[in-house]
Structure formats: structure tokens, C-alpha cells
Design an enzyme around this catalytic site. Sequence first.
Site, PDB file in Angstrom:
ATOM      1  N   GLY A 121       0.821  -1.201   0.000  1.00 42.82           N
ATOM      2  CA  GLY A 121       0.000   0.000   0.000  1.00 42.82           C
ATOM      3  C   GLY A 121       0.852   1.247   0.000  1.00 42.82           C
ATOM      4  O   GLY A 121       2.060   1.197   0.235  1.00 42.82           O
TER       5      GLY A 121
ATOM      6  N   GLY B 139       0.518   5.758   0.839  1.00 42.58           N
ATOM      7  CA  GLY B 139      -0.260   6.922   1.224  1.00 42.58           C
ATOM      8  C   GLY B 139       0.467   8.182   0.818  1.00 42.58           C
ATOM      9  O   GLY B 139       1.408   8.151   0.022  1.00 42.58           O
ATOM     10  N   GLY B 140       0.046   9.300   1.397  1.00 44.55           N
ATOM     11  CA  GLY B 140       0.640  10.572   1.021  1.00 44.55           C
ATOM     12  C   GLY B 140       2.076  10.731   1.487  1.00 44.55           C
ATOM     13  O   GLY B 140       2.860  11.447   0.862  1.00 44.55           O
TER      14      GLY B 140
ATOM     15  N   ASP C  77      -5.489   9.471  15.005  1.00 42.75           N
ATOM     16  CA  ASP C  77      -5.946   9.014  13.690  1.00 42.75           C
ATOM     17  C   ASP C  77      -6.541   7.608  13.804  1.00 42.75           C
ATOM     18  O   ASP C  77      -6.235   6.717  13.005  1.00 42.75           O
ATOM     19  CB  ASP C  77      -4.812   9.032  12.665  1.00 42.75           C
ATOM     20  CG  ASP C  77      -5.320   8.966  11.218  1.00 42.75           C
ATOM     21  OD1 ASP C  77      -6.508   9.307  10.985  1.00 42.75           O
ATOM     22  OD2 ASP C  77      -4.545   8.576  10.333  1.00 42.75           O
TER      23      ASP C  77
END
Length: 318
Positions: free
Chosen positions: A35, A37-38, A164
Site C-alpha cells: 500500500g 499513502g501521502g 488518527d
Amino acid sequence: MNALGLSMIVKMGCICTRESLNINGVKYVVKERLGEGGFSTVDLIENKGTKRKYALKRILCHSVEDQKTAMEEIAYCRKLKHPNIIELVDSTFKGSADIVVNATSEAYLVLPYFRRGTLHDYLTLKSFNRNHLGVKEVVRLFADICQAVKYLHDFTPEAIAHRDLKVGNVCLTESMSPVLMDLGSCAPAKVQVCGAQDAQKLQDLAAERCSMTYRAPELFHVESYCVIDQRTDIWSLGCVLFALCYFKSPYDIVYEKGDSVNLAVISGTIHFPEDTPFSQDVHDLISFMLKVNPSERPFIDSVIERTRDLQNRIEVVV
């Protein structure tokens, strides 16, 4: 090898070789990308000697500040020891971030590999057939997640907020136990905001690190003079419990409709499906956490107490 064979390998990238890594003297081979992400990517890696698989989180740092943030995540991973919080196997840095243009470093975090993936993955599979989790499983998973949050909120010498919490940041073990991960957003739980500049800084940080559809109202519009505490996580827990029941946060649903998540969160808007297999007790527990005013929101011990009461009632019924 003939020209055609060589040409095919050049076009495809050499399929017979994989990236190799040496992390503190241990050799790994990269198997596949799990995966991205940013701010980071996660790869599946294998120890060349033991053949054991791990997850490798790589955080690209473009500045000294980025590197400091990555070091803070590593520090949290090292000091937090709980069965429902991810452990750090190893870590290192490659390169050196600097203010010089294009100077970057990369943080490598070797983490356990969870074959079952995340709670988000599990719920997505269930949602295809609208196959709701049983209430017993919902409450069991939620109770274990609460224990991880309690450990953070009770941490000494200073309470920690995860900031988060979401189903995408919970992994599942082979025995279906939840493990809280992604500690990059962790921070001291209590923040004294003194003035507009402090407020804007925290608001920007929350927008960057806290997923919008699980973010507490007080982090959307931070007041100039206030105290933010660990009850930001309690709001997120309410969204997590809703997702355990209905596959998504109540504000994921708002987002997908194209409506304003900001306005829905600030107003405390939440809609429970009319056709539901879950009792009013479960809905009441969700509503108990989703209080717009943080001063009316419970602390984790009260959430755990009500969750245990719910578990006991379920056991009696079953």
C-alpha cells in the site's frame, strides 16, 4: 538468450530480480507493494535467512522537519508495549535530509506482517453481501481496541492521543485480534492552545494527519484559546464502532454523497439505518461517544465501563 528474450526482459523490468535491503545487518528481499499513502509506502518483505515475512514502512523525508516527524513515530513505536498496539521489529534511516534542495532521507520501519490485513479490509469484504458482523464480534473487537486506547491515554509520564483512529489503522491477527497501527499521528494528549497562531497550526496539523471522516469537531475549527485533550480519540472511537456495525464511518457516508463532512461533524449529524440488526444499546454507546462538545464527551474508562455492561447483557441474551 536470443534478442527477443532480452528485449522482453528489458521492457518488463527484470522479472528475475527483486530489491534487496540490508537493515542493521539483516538482509531482506522486497516481495510486493502492500500500500501507499501521502507520506509513506508499505512493502511486504522477507528475511533472507529465516524466510519470515514482515511489513516495511518507508517514510520519505524531504526536510529536517520530516525526518524529526519520522523519528518521533519510531520513538512511539519503541516505547509503546501492548498486545493490541503494533510492535517495531527494527528501524533505520537511509540518507540524510537537509535544507539543501533535493537532499532527502528515508526512514525504514520493519513491522509485523498481518496476513489478514486491516479491519477496513475485513469490513469491505463483509459489506459486499451486506453481511453484518454479529453483535458479539463487534463488541469484542471494539473492547480490545478500547484497551489499546486506554493504554495510550493512561501512559506515563504523559498521556498520548493517537489522533488518527480508524478501521484502516487497525490490523487483524490470525486469531482476529485487533492491533492498532500507524503511530505517526501520535502526540501528547493535552494541548494548550494560546492564540490564533497556535490554533491554526494545530488545525493544519490535524488536516494533514487526522483522517477527515474520523476527525473530532474541535480539530476542524480549533478555537484560539482552548485545551484539546485525549477525547479527540473518543470521537474517533464512536466512528469506529459505527463502522464495525455498518462497514463505514457515519461521515464516510456523508463524504460519498458529496455533502460537507465539516458541517455534518460540527452539527453532530448521524443517521442510523432503520433496517438494522443492532439494538438500541449499541446505538446509545455510539451516541455516547459522538458528542460535539468535547467537555460532554466521556473519557476512555467510561467508554470501557459501558462496553463491558453491553457485553454482559449480550452474554445473558445469548
